[in-house]
Design a protein around this motif. Sequence first.
Motif, PDB file in Angstrom:
ATOM      1  N   GLN A   1      -5.253  -0.940   3.452  1.00  0.00           N
ATOM      2  CA  GLN A   1      -4.495  -0.633   4.673  1.00  0.00           C
ATOM      3  C   GLN A   1      -4.927  -1.549   5.816  1.00  0.00           C
ATOM      4  O   GLN A   1      -4.097  -1.986   6.636  1.00  0.00           O
ATOM      5  CB  GLN A   1      -4.691   0.833   5.064  1.00  0.00           C
TER       6      GLN A   1
ATOM      7  N   ASP B   1      -3.388  -4.914   5.221  1.00  0.00           N
ATOM      8  CA  ASP B   1      -1.954  -4.833   5.508  1.00  0.00           C
ATOM      9  C   ASP B   1      -1.706  -4.921   7.011  1.00  0.00           C
ATOM     10  O   ASP B   1      -0.749  -5.560   7.476  1.00  0.00           O
ATOM     11  CB  ASP B   1      -1.405  -3.522   4.941  1.00  0.00           C
ATOM     12  N   SER B   2      -2.581  -4.304   7.802  1.00  0.00           N
ATOM     13  CA  SER B   2      -2.397  -4.313   9.259  1.00  0.00           C
ATOM     14  C   SER B   2      -2.586  -5.699   9.859  1.00  0.00           C
ATOM     15  O   SER B   2      -2.121  -5.964  10.978  1.00  0.00           O
ATOM     16  CB  SER B   2      -3.376  -3.331   9.909  1.00  0.00           C
TER      17      SER B   2
ATOM     18  N   VAL C   1       0.851  -1.189   0.000  1.00  0.00           N
ATOM     19  CA  VAL C   1       0.000   0.000   0.000  1.00  0.00           C
ATOM     20  C   VAL C   1       0.887   1.240   0.000  1.00  0.00           C
ATOM     21  O   VAL C   1       1.765   1.393   0.854  1.00  0.00           O
ATOM     22  CB  VAL C   1      -0.928   0.013   1.218  1.00  0.00           C
TER      23      VAL C   1
ATOM     24  N   ASP D   1      -5.207   5.422  -1.983  1.00  0.00           N
ATOM     25  CA  ASP D   1      -3.963   4.668  -1.871  1.00  0.00           C
ATOM     26  C   ASP D   1      -3.660   4.017  -3.216  1.00  0.00           C
ATOM     27  O   ASP D   1      -4.552   3.426  -3.841  1.00  0.00           O
ATOM     28  CB  ASP D   1      -4.075   3.574  -0.809  1.00  0.00           C
TER      29      ASP D   1
END
Length: 519
Positions: free
Chosen positions: A201, A204-205, A163, A252
């Motif tokens: 996002q 990704d976390s 990202v 993004d």
Amino acid sequence: MRTRIYFYPMIKHFAVYLLFALAVTGSVHAQVTYHADIAPIIHNACAECHRAGEIGPMPFTTYDEVAAYGNFIEYVTSIGYMPPWTPDADYSHFVGERVLTAEEVETISAWVDADMPEGNPDDNPGLPSFPEGSQIGEPDLVFSMPEPFTHAGNMSDQYQVFVMPTGSDEDIHVRALEVRPGNGAIAHHAILGVDIEGTAQFLDSQDPAPGYESFGDFGFEAYENFFGGWVPGTQTVVYPEGIGRVIPANSDLLIQMHYGPTSVEGVDQTEVNVFLTDSPIEREVTTGIMGPWTLGEPFFIPANQVKTFHGEYNIPVDLSFISIVPHCHLVGVSWEVFATGPGDLDTIPLISIPAWDFNWQGFFTFPYMTKVPAGYTLHGIATYDNTANNPFNPSDPPAMVQYGDHTEDEMFFVFFDYVLYADGDEDISLETPLLSSVEPMERRAPGVRVHPNPASSKVQVLVHPEFVGTPWALADLGGRVMSEGVFHSGNDRILLEDLSEGVYFLRTAQGTERVVIQR
């Protein structure tokens, strides 16, 4: 040039012919040297990838490096495996086409047959000065993977999404997107996307590694799923004035990296160079998708079967195609994509890949914007070989294959970038000049193409704009003109009903184009 000896009934004539042939062969071989004849071919067609830090497994930048692999080079070029270019160059043409001419292939063979003489170093044109950074200029913005990613040297494929927040509260008007891999030795290809909701996002976390793993797509339905891409050797598309893409404010930019199987651990941190438009975007580039939902039948390939699927996509308004990307996986073996109009012969050939290779996928940009009129139908025909005869089949013994994101699954997609058509689009070149001393080999798109071939009672003639209004003649093998006329448009027809079966030549009055028609 390789010499072929044929049998003659008269021994005397045969002996004379043999001596002459051997003399010619020796003369040709004596004239072919590395520095004068081979280096220009290698520099233009091979060195871009076969040099230090690039994806080629061995460098081809000096005589010793090339001569060490001379026999191998002769073999892979003679069968068309190298340089890697899967589209049929007799069907359609694209920017950055890597196709050796028959003369170049024969020159390599003659050099190897002559024991690879080096020749005079003064004859070497010198290795091109390839750009180290951007190939097209100084970018306005640079987005990077937030942190390096390490791909283990375990011979596995890895699809990882990263990202890259744009940090812009205004729309970004893009004229070009250039992917710059940080490690070409492990980067297989990349696909760009755009997320406006923060979903990437969140994904990704949830993954402790840099980025997050996702096969096939970005793991969700992104705002843009195919915003651009990169494969080795692909030239960046710089959109013509007034044409571009838009990255929405506060979004993004996503990049899915495919890291190919390798036995050596490697680290990558890819960047994306963004070039902004000089003027407002009048026509925004859009990506159309022909997917498995267009097939009209369930998508699966039973074990031990060869199966062909035919997808269709209706063109509602006049469009100008910029690029095209067929996509499948390991069981796929061939593609043909074309557009048909209301008439039987109104066909626009777009791309043919007779021997699909998953390891050499591509993003193919047309040399000129290509009009596909309203009312036409886009056709995608893909064949899959799910038998033991397919050396790339991931299953042994073969097993049923269905749609899926994993490499051992299968897909049916045709992506195509387009804008709404405007008068004069056919004259707009999509070639991108590189910041390099490389003098590209002249790969001029054909001015005249015919379809179908072999022909029946009529043949459709696709004519480049520079030939519209110029005379043509249809002649037999003896040179006798059977019919003649003038190219009235870019999509003409020629009647063949009064011609007997045989081979004919369609040529322009200037003699600059000649097309063989089989009746």
